[in-house]
Design an enzyme around this catalytic site. Structure first.
Site, PDB file in Angstrom:
ATOM      1  N   CYS A  50       4.912 -20.382 -19.447  1.00 38.83           N
ATOM      2  CA  CYS A  50       4.849 -21.461 -20.431  1.00 38.83           C
ATOM      3  C   CYS A  50       3.600 -22.321 -20.235  1.00 38.83           C
ATOM      4  O   CYS A  50       3.058 -22.417 -19.129  1.00 38.83           O
ATOM      5  CB  CYS A  50       6.066 -22.360 -20.309  1.00 38.83           C
ATOM      6  SG  CYS A  50       7.598 -21.626 -20.886  1.00 38.83           S
ATOM      7  N   GLU A  52       3.325 -25.615 -20.260  1.00 40.55           N
ATOM      8  CA  GLU A  52       3.512 -26.782 -19.378  1.00 40.55           C
ATOM      9  C   GLU A  52       3.389 -26.371 -17.920  1.00 40.55           C
ATOM     10  O   GLU A  52       2.751 -27.056 -17.110  1.00 40.55           O
ATOM     11  CB  GLU A  52       4.908 -27.398 -19.600  1.00 40.55           C
ATOM     12  CG  GLU A  52       5.158 -27.878 -21.011  1.00 40.55           C
ATOM     13  CD  GLU A  52       5.807 -26.817 -21.889  1.00 40.55           C
ATOM     14  OE1 GLU A  52       5.387 -25.646 -21.821  1.00 40.55           O
ATOM     15  OE2 GLU A  52       6.730 -27.159 -22.640  1.00 40.55           O
TER      16      GLU A  52
HETATM   17  N1  THU Z   1       7.000 -21.751 -24.486  1.00 39.85           N
HETATM   18  C1  THU Z   1       6.191 -22.635 -23.827  1.00 39.85           C
HETATM   19  O1  THU Z   1       5.008 -22.363 -23.583  1.00 39.85           O
HETATM   20  N2  THU Z   1       6.738 -23.809 -23.418  1.00 39.85           N
HETATM   21  C2  THU Z   1       8.039 -24.175 -23.621  1.00 39.85           C
HETATM   22  O2  THU Z   1       8.490 -25.173 -23.097  1.00 39.85           O
HETATM   23  C3  THU Z   1       8.873 -23.362 -24.512  1.00 39.85           C
HETATM   24  C4  THU Z   1       8.393 -21.985 -24.780  1.00 39.85           C
HETATM   25  C5  THU Z   1       6.425 -20.473 -24.938  1.00 39.85           C
HETATM   26  C6  THU Z   1       6.912 -19.280 -24.177  1.00 39.85           C
HETATM   27  C7  THU Z   1       6.691 -18.173 -25.168  1.00 39.85           C
HETATM   28  O3  THU Z   1       5.362 -17.696 -25.045  1.00 39.85           O
HETATM   29  C8  THU Z   1       6.829 -18.856 -26.531  1.00 39.85           C
HETATM   30  O4  THU Z   1       6.743 -20.242 -26.271  1.00 39.85           O
HETATM   31  C9  THU Z   1       8.122 -18.556 -27.239  1.00 39.85           C
HETATM   32  O5  THU Z   1       9.211 -18.800 -26.425  1.00 39.85           O
END
Ligand code: THU
Length: 133
Positions: A50, A52
């Protein structure tokens, strides 16, 4: 400070070939330094990182210590290329909480001037933060 413009530019660095969902995050430390992260997806789906957590891991790599994390800014864009307001997933809340202080604020942008703000204690009440270990 408003990080909307930087976040919007950063969205283009997101690597999300499977979901098409781009996420950009900028974390701000107590000393004012800030670090960027984007989501990086993997064909082995659970290996995806992710935005963050990528931003936080870069901050730690550059010397951030537990308690230094003051702000987390997040902007997302869906597969239709529309900006959408997104909150951190459970795994990111855990990592934020462990690097944060209770008053660390998460800024979830819907647009430049519509921003939801919550402390990490609001987003992860009664967290498991390691004191029990
Ligand atoms: N994702 C993030 O980068 N941060 C989050 O807090 C929620 C989800 C991304 C992971 C994945 O690449 C996409 O969003 C869909 O879930």
């Amino acid at each position: 400070m408003n990080y909307f413009n930087q976040l919007q530019t950063l969205l283009d660095a997101s690597c999300a070939p499977y979901s098409g969902f781009n996420v950009a995050s900028i974390v701000v430390l107590k000393d004012g330094r800030h670090f960027k992260g984007v989501n990086v997806e993997s064909a082995a789906y659970p290996t995806t990182n992710c935005a963050e957590r990528n931003a936080i891991q870069t901050a730690v790599t550059e010397g951030a210590k537990i308690g230094d994390l003051q702000e987390v800014h997040i902007l997302a864009r869906n597969a239709a290329k529309e900006l959408v307001q997104a909150y951190p997933c459970g795994s990111c809340r855990q990592v934020i909480a462990e690097q944060a202080l209770n008053d660390t604020v998460i800024y979830c942008y819907a647009s430049e001037d519509k921003i939801d703000k919550h402390t990490i204690a609001e987003l992860l009440p009664f967290g498991f933060l390691g004191a029990e270990l």
